[in-house]
Design an enzyme around this catalytic site. Structure first.
Site, short mmCIF file in Angstrom:
data_model
loop_
_atom_site.label_atom_id
_atom_site.label_comp_id
_atom_site.label_asym_id
_atom_site.label_seq_id
_atom_site.Cartn_x
_atom_site.Cartn_y
_atom_site.Cartn_z
N ALA A 133 0.83 -1.32 0.12
CA ALA A 133 -0.17 0.00 0.00
C ALA A 133 0.85 1.32 -0.07
CB ALA A 133 -0.81 -0.01 1.09
N PRO A 137 -4.76 8.77 -3.48
CA PRO A 137 -5.56 9.74 -4.49
C PRO A 137 -4.54 10.72 -5.07
CG PRO A 137 -6.98 9.06 -2.65
CD PRO A 137 -5.50 8.60 -2.33
N GLY A 140 0.60 9.37 -6.57
CA GLY A 140 0.90 8.04 -7.32
C GLY A 140 2.40 8.09 -7.55
N GLU A 376 3.31 0.29 -11.04
CA GLU A 376 4.74 0.13 -10.61
C GLU A 376 5.62 1.13 -11.23
OE1 GLU A 376 6.69 -3.23 -9.54
OE2 GLU A 376 4.62 -4.44 -9.11
#
Length: 393
Positions: A133, A137, A140, A376
């Site tokens: 985690a 929001p 990123g 990723e």
């Protein structure tokens, strides 16, 4: 359809990798799980992969094999081989495998002996489902902008905030969670924690539906009380730990993209040989031959960069080198995912109307591949990583 193993003859691989690849290529075509419910299917894949010893490659063996791993250390080439073969057969199977590794990777790298013993053997057996985690929001690619915070309390830590786009959200047994412990320090003020799914104040019920169904959710932390022994790694060392974890698994994302691309190419070759058109097969047309030639070259170019990145990381581990292979992993991830998107698009085009029919393999691959160019580290982030490395060399 059985995955090819011809690439295992390349000098990047050792006998242990060749044996692994061959065993997996023989096993995976026989496995069939109903994936109409992605959450249930993901749990079933974790159980199946655990029962058949494949998840043991997600963790190290530990002293006397106590941690449950198949190999002494995490091995990037093994991860690439596994993800390539699994993604060739089922991208959801690949997802289930990958998240066991990514979700527990920080525990492998920085966990105490007690933390490793409590989590890694159960990850290897499939008894615990892992999650990672990091994203939020508004944070990123820019992890330093995260707002989830952990403040010291009498008996440990109080965690507040939210995470989103969390793979295995809602089905995981624990979440390796990154939070600000020094809000003014940017990336130098982030610490990692192990948050069990049943901790009071954690809500993982907000599921996220995406174009290729996978278990994703938003996590909300409302005054979660964490014990002091849940801190993972050094205080304020979480960002470095997250990047080290991603470095290991970024090349494996390339492996997954490679598996999907190889499947699309195999589907295109098979279909072109069977499809009758104007008195001959589709494969007889020079335009088809040219497209298949381009697809094959794109696959092999991605494969070489992927295997190089994994080999370099493993060699560094073997030699005890602290040199990171961030740029090489970025090249592999960027090239493999972008090339796979092109290969799958060409395979779908070759199938004509059948290519967009729900239920055909190329149609599902077209949806499955898209997220790999984002998660990723999006392609644009990989370009920045590579560009900076070149300019600094």
């Amino acid at each position: 359809m059985k995955p090819s193993t011809t690439h295992l003859a390349l000098p990047f691989f050792d006998s242990v990798h060749r044996d692994l690849g061959q065993r997996l290529a023989d096993w995976i075509p026989e496995q069939h799980i109903d994936e109409s419910d992605d959450r249930r299917a993901c749990r079933e894949w974790v159980r199946l992969l655990g029962d058949n010893q494949w998840l043991r490659y997600c963790v190290p063996a530990g002293k006397d094999g106590a941690l449950g791993g198949a190999l002494e250390k995490l091995d990037s080439r093994a991860l690439v081989i596994l993800r390539e073969a699994l993604a060739f057969h089922s991208p959801l199977a690949d997802f289930a495998f990958a998240m066991q590794g990514l979700g527990s990777g920080a525990i492998t790298l920085a966990g105490t002996a007690e933390q490793q013993a409590a989590y890694l053997p159960m990850v290897a057996s499939g008894e615990k489902i892992a999650a990672f985690a990091l994203s939020e929001p508004d944070a990123g690619s820019d992890a330093g902008a995260m707002s989830t915070a952990a403040s010291q309390a009498a008996n440990g830590w109080t965690l507040k905030g939210s995470k989103t786009w969390i793979s295995n959200g809602g089905i995981a047994d624990f979440y390796v969670t990154f939070a600000k412990t020094d809000p003014a320090a940017g990336t130098r003020g982030i610490t990692a924690f192990i948050v069990d799914a049943d901790v009071q104040g954690l809500d993982s019920s907000e599921h996220i539906a995406v174009m290729a169904p996978h278990p994703l959710a938003t996590l909300k932390f409302s005054n979660c009380q964490l014990a002091g022994n849940t801190q993972l790694g050094t205080l304020n060392g979480g960002f470095k730990l997250a990047m080290q974890t991603l470095d290991i698994f970024r090349a494996s994302v390339a492996g997954a993209a490679l598996g999907m691309a190889r499947r699309a190419l195999a589907e295109a070759v098979s279909y072109s040989r069977q499809r009758k058109m104007f008195g001959q097969t589709l494969a007889d047309f020079q335009l088809t031959q040219a497209k298949i030639g381009e697809m094959a070259a794109l696959v092999d170019a991605a494969a070489l960069l992927t295997y190089r990145a994994a080999w370099m990381r493993d060699e560094g581990e073997r030699l005890g080198s602290s040199v990171r292979v961030t740029a090489e992993a970025a090249m592999a991830k960027m090239t493999a995912t972008e090339n796979a998107q092109r290969v799958i698009d060409m395979a779908l085009q070759m199938h004509g109307g059948l290519g967009v029919k729900v239920g055909t393999k190329v149609e599902s691959l077209y949806r499955d591949i898209r997220s790999l160019r984002i998660y990723e580290g999006a392609t644009e982030v990989q370009q920045l990583i590579i560009g900076k490395a070149v300019l600094q060399s």
